[in-house]
Design a protein around this motif. Structure first.
Motif, PDB file in Angstrom:
ATOM      1  N   ALA A 109       0.830  -1.026   0.055  1.00  0.00           N
ATOM      2  CA  ALA A 109      -0.174  -0.016  -0.124  1.00  0.00           C
ATOM      3  C   ALA A 109       0.773   1.087   0.070  1.00  0.00           C
ATOM      4  O   ALA A 109       0.615   2.408  -0.600  1.00  0.00           O
ATOM      5  CB  ALA A 109      -0.806  -0.114   1.235  1.00  0.00           C
ATOM      6  N   LEU A 110       1.884   1.190   0.755  1.00  0.00           N
ATOM      7  CA  LEU A 110       2.811   2.312   0.813  1.00  0.00           C
ATOM      8  C   LEU A 110       3.648   2.337  -0.581  1.00  0.00           C
ATOM      9  O   LEU A 110       3.805   3.784  -1.061  1.00  0.00           O
ATOM     10  CB  LEU A 110       4.033   2.020   1.823  1.00  0.00           C
ATOM     11  N   TRP A 113       1.023   3.999  -2.992  1.00  0.00           N
ATOM     12  CA  TRP A 113       1.032   5.693  -2.782  1.00  0.00           C
ATOM     13  C   TRP A 113       2.371   6.326  -3.271  1.00  0.00           C
ATOM     14  O   TRP A 113       2.141   7.329  -3.727  1.00  0.00           O
ATOM     15  CB  TRP A 113       0.927   5.995  -1.265  1.00  0.00           C
ATOM     16  N   LYS A 116       2.174   6.531  -6.955  1.00  0.00           N
ATOM     17  CA  LYS A 116       1.377   7.573  -7.441  1.00  0.00           C
ATOM     18  C   LYS A 116       1.832   8.895  -7.350  1.00  0.00           C
ATOM     19  O   LYS A 116       1.821   9.771  -8.140  1.00  0.00           O
ATOM     20  CB  LYS A 116      -0.030   7.490  -6.962  1.00  0.00           C
ATOM     21  N   TRP A 117       2.581   9.333  -6.196  1.00  0.00           N
ATOM     22  CA  TRP A 117       2.738  10.594  -5.901  1.00  0.00           C
ATOM     23  C   TRP A 117       4.247  10.692  -5.962  1.00  0.00           C
ATOM     24  O   TRP A 117       4.734  12.239  -6.218  1.00  0.00           O
ATOM     25  CB  TRP A 117       2.377  11.097  -4.547  1.00  0.00           C
ATOM     26  N   THR A 151     -12.012   4.141   1.002  1.00  0.00           N
ATOM     27  CA  THR A 151     -11.250   5.150   1.022  1.00  0.00           C
ATOM     28  C   THR A 151     -11.824   6.215   2.066  1.00  0.00           C
ATOM     29  O   THR A 151     -12.703   5.937   3.038  1.00  0.00           O
ATOM     30  CB  THR A 151     -11.718   6.127  -0.187  1.00  0.00           C
TER      31      THR A 151
END
Length: 196
Positions: A109-110, A113, A116-117, A151
């Motif tokens: 999950a990290l 993220w 994506k960023w 979310t």
């Protein structure tokens, strides 16, 4: 370019930090183990097959002192175990326990993220192949009942049996307690302090 220099890993080790292990929050308790990014990277490497001390030190470029301290804490917490792979001379490697293997979805999950960023123009540094279905995939945190993604916009945190008001939950504790009493969507928001 910034003129500020980042402290060396050995310097970071000497910084005193406050333990979060007594905070009534599972996020706080879990992140207490991850005092810095090195711990997550050590777990990434061990879960992907880099398990020997010298290999970890080489891959991460981390000082032996800091690496030894992080590994000792992971063993102490029951996240890793040391297993002998050679008797003469004696050699051991670090292997993830069940508790350690269950960190894999957290790391994924990290990673998603970060992809994506923070992925550069070339794209993500790694991909995840799901061996069961044969597809390259991205991790999704989903509801265990309906399998829909979770979310912040479509979930409400409710109080659990171990919740309490105290350090780390002085405003959150009363907010969750109010949600226990009534409609989660209409529970009062915590009051803003003068400092915020």
């Amino acid at each position: 370019m910034s003129s500020l220099k980042k402290p060396a890993a050995d310097t970071i080790e000497s910084v005193t930090r406050t333990s979060l292990s007594d905070v009534a929050c599972s996020i706080a308790r879990a992140t207490d183990l991850f005092a810095d990014a090195w711990t997550a990277l050590i777990m990434r490497d061990v879960l992907l097959g880099i398990r020997r001390f010298d290999e970890l030190a080489e891959d991460l470029g981390l000082s032996r002192k800091v690496l030894a301290a992080r590994l000792a804490r992971l063993v102490e917490e029951g996240v890793l175990t040391r297993e002998r792979y050679q008797d003469s001379p004696p050699r051991e490697e670090y292997v993830a326990t069940e508790k350690g293997r269950e960190l894999y979805p957290v790391l994924l999950a990290l990673m998603a993220w970060g992809d994506k960023w923070y992925a550069g123009p070339a794209g993500p540094p790694a991909r995840i192949h799901h061996d069961a279905c044969g597809h390259v995939t991205m991790p999704v945190v989903a509801c265990d009942t309906c399998r829909e993604p979770l979310t912040v916009a479509d979930t409400t945190q409710l109080p659990g049996p171990g919740g309490r008001v105290g350090p780390g939950t002085r405003l959150l504790g009363p907010l969750l307690a109010a949600r226990r009493e009534g409609d989660p969507a209409t529970a009062p928001r915590p009051a803003r302090s003068a400092a915020s």
